[in-house]
Design an enzyme around this catalytic site. Structure first.
Site, PDB file in Angstrom:
ATOM      1  N   GLN A   1       0.664  -1.310  -0.430  1.00  0.00           N
ATOM      2  CA  GLN A   1       0.020  -0.023  -0.178  1.00  0.00           C
ATOM      3  C   GLN A   1       0.820   1.502   0.152  1.00  0.00           C
ATOM      4  OE1 GLN A   1      -3.795  -0.839   2.712  1.00  0.00           O
ATOM      5  NE2 GLN A   1      -2.154  -1.685   3.613  1.00  0.00           N
ATOM      6  N   ASN A   2       2.306   1.219  -0.090  1.00  0.00           N
ATOM      7  CA  ASN A   2       3.545   2.043   0.268  1.00  0.00           C
ATOM      8  C   ASN A   2       3.553   2.472  -1.549  1.00  0.00           C
ATOM      9  OD1 ASN A   2       3.123   1.036   3.299  1.00  0.00           O
ATOM     10  ND2 ASN A   2       4.862   0.694   3.164  1.00  0.00           N
TER      11      ASN A   2
ATOM     12  N   ASP B   1       6.366   4.569  -1.009  1.00  0.00           N
ATOM     13  CA  ASP B   1       7.938   4.583  -1.493  1.00  0.00           C
ATOM     14  C   ASP B   1       8.193   3.424  -2.359  1.00  0.00           C
ATOM     15  OD1 ASP B   1       7.442   3.670   2.022  1.00  0.00           O
ATOM     16  OD2 ASP B   1       8.702   2.591   0.490  1.00  0.00           O
TER      17      ASP B   1
ATOM     18  N   HIS C   1      -1.668   1.044  -4.572  1.00  0.00           N
ATOM     19  CA  HIS C   1      -1.518   2.596  -4.069  1.00  0.00           C
ATOM     20  C   HIS C   1      -0.748   3.522  -5.236  1.00  0.00           C
ATOM     21  CE1 HIS C   1      -4.002   2.155  -0.166  1.00  0.00           C
ATOM     22  NE2 HIS C   1      -4.478   1.335  -1.641  1.00  0.00           N
TER      23      HIS C   1
ATOM     24  N   GLY D   1       2.349  -4.342   8.694  1.00  0.00           N
ATOM     25  CA  GLY D   1       2.245  -2.819   9.206  1.00  0.00           C
ATOM     26  C   GLY D   1       1.402  -2.070   8.420  1.00  0.00           C
ATOM     27  N   THR D   2       0.072  -2.995   8.622  1.00  0.00           N
ATOM     28  CA  THR D   2      -0.811  -2.337   8.286  1.00  0.00           C
ATOM     29  C   THR D   2      -2.530  -1.703   9.439  1.00  0.00           C
ATOM     30  OG1 THR D   2      -2.770  -1.688   6.438  1.00  0.00           O
ATOM     31  CG2 THR D   2      -2.098  -3.676   6.989  1.00  0.00           C
ATOM     32  N   SER D   3      -3.263  -0.914   9.201  1.00  0.00           N
ATOM     33  CA  SER D   3      -3.474  -0.657  10.815  1.00  0.00           C
ATOM     34  C   SER D   3      -5.131  -1.534   9.948  1.00  0.00           C
ATOM     35  CB  SER D   3      -3.751   0.916  10.818  1.00  0.00           C
ATOM     36  OG  SER D   3      -4.350   1.336   9.367  1.00  0.00           O
TER      37      SER D   3
ATOM     38  N   ASN E   1       2.207  -6.623  13.786  1.00  0.00           N
ATOM     39  CA  ASN E   1       2.221  -5.278  14.090  1.00  0.00           C
ATOM     40  C   ASN E   1       2.888  -5.241  15.125  1.00  0.00           C
ATOM     41  OD1 ASN E   1       0.331  -2.937  14.565  1.00  0.00           O
ATOM     42  ND2 ASN E   1      -0.479  -3.111  12.277  1.00  0.00           N
TER      43      ASN E   1
ATOM     44  N   ALA F   1       8.232  -4.659  12.716  1.00  0.00           N
ATOM     45  CA  ALA F   1       8.958  -5.281  11.800  1.00  0.00           C
ATOM     46  C   ALA F   1      10.482  -5.399  11.684  1.00  0.00           C
ATOM     47  CB  ALA F   1       8.500  -4.658  10.496  1.00  0.00           C
TER      48      ALA F   1
END
Ligand code: APR
Length: 244
Positions: free
Chosen positions: A91-92, A94, A109, A176-178, A202, A220
């Site tokens: 989803q990043n 970067d 994304h 690392g995703t909410s 997480n 992570a």
């Protein structure tokens, strides 16, 4: 040993590289209204504000001291050594997975290091900040490039390829995703339906509504290398996972 792994990453995997997440304390959404900087309507309303938002994140990413961390590097090692199929869906926006060496990677994304022609949708590597003079070369008259980022209300990228991979995976790992933004937040549900194993990494302890079978709570950069070691050693994710 697993045959087909899908890994979903979110902003938390890049936090230890110095990039801010969105919804943690001091996250990006504490300083900016989503509707102002991450929607097509916000861009129409104030192009300069949106360009400043993405230019500052682009400059930070290219300033030299933002590097892939141990979690990115571990996933690149998994890709290099895992004999089965692997797809990293991030989803990043970067470029830390690429810089760590990952290639079987899909940016659902979009990507901060690219601009997009608003008319042809052709993408261009961003060689200078967004602005009135940073235009496409595919149209006459040239069009001002927009960020190649999927905004709220726009369709994420690569969904057919993502669903194909989810439908066939036997291990789904979210790092690392909410789990607050769909469709990514719904991937675990579709994987659970066909019986694959699901693991979440997480910083926070999961809440009781979590749909993941297993949770590894921690950073992570510390947890993912151990998880990759266990997978490459042929361990099946199970109750011994907590022993990682
Ligand atoms: N290690 C592991 N997890 C971490 C770490 C870390 N070092 N630091 C933070 N986290 C976790 C947080 O606990 C949180 O659950 O990472 C998650 C970050 O959540 P968000 O900030 O919501 O980021 P993300 O889930 O990627 O957001 C999804 O929302 O705004 C949109 O397009 C944007 O792609 C983004 C999407």
């Amino acid at each position: 040993m697993y045959q087909h792994i899908v890994v979903l990453t979110g902003a938390g995997i890049s936090a230890e590289s110095g990039l801010r997440t969105f919804r943690d304390q001091d996250g990006l959404w504490e300083e900016h209204h989503i509707e102002d900087v991450a929607t097509p309507e916000g861009y129409e309303r104030d192009v300069d504000l949106v360009e400043r938002f993405y230019n500052s994140r682009w400059e930070q990413l290219h300033c030299g001291n933002v590097m892939p961390n141990a979690a990115h590097l571990a996933l690149a090692r998994l890709e290099a050594e895992f004999p089965g199929q692997l797809l990293i869906v991030t989803q990043n926006i970067d470029n830390l997975h690429e810089r760590a060496g990952s290639r079987r990677l899909l940016h659902m994304h979009g990507e901060l290091s690219k601009g997009r022609c608003p008319r042809s949708r052709q993408t261009f590597i961003l060689r200078e900040p967004f602005g009135p003079n940073n235009c496409c070369t595919c149209c006459i008259p040239a069009q001002r490039l927009r960020p190649h980022v999927v905004w709220f209300g726009e369709m994420p990228l690569g969904m057919d390829r993502i669903h194909e991979a989810l439908d066939h995976c036997d291990l789904f790992i979210a790092i690392g995703t909410s789990g607050t933004v769909y469709p990514a937040a719904g991937f675990v549900d579709s994987v659970n339906h066909h019986g694959a194993q699901t693991v979440e990494v997480n910083l926070l302890v999961p809440d009781r509504h979590s749909q993941f079978q297993y949770h590894l709570t921690g950073r992570a950069g510390e947890v993912v290398p151990k998880l990759v070691d266990a997978i490459l050693a042929g361990h099946v994710i199970g109750s011994d996972l907590a022993a990682l």
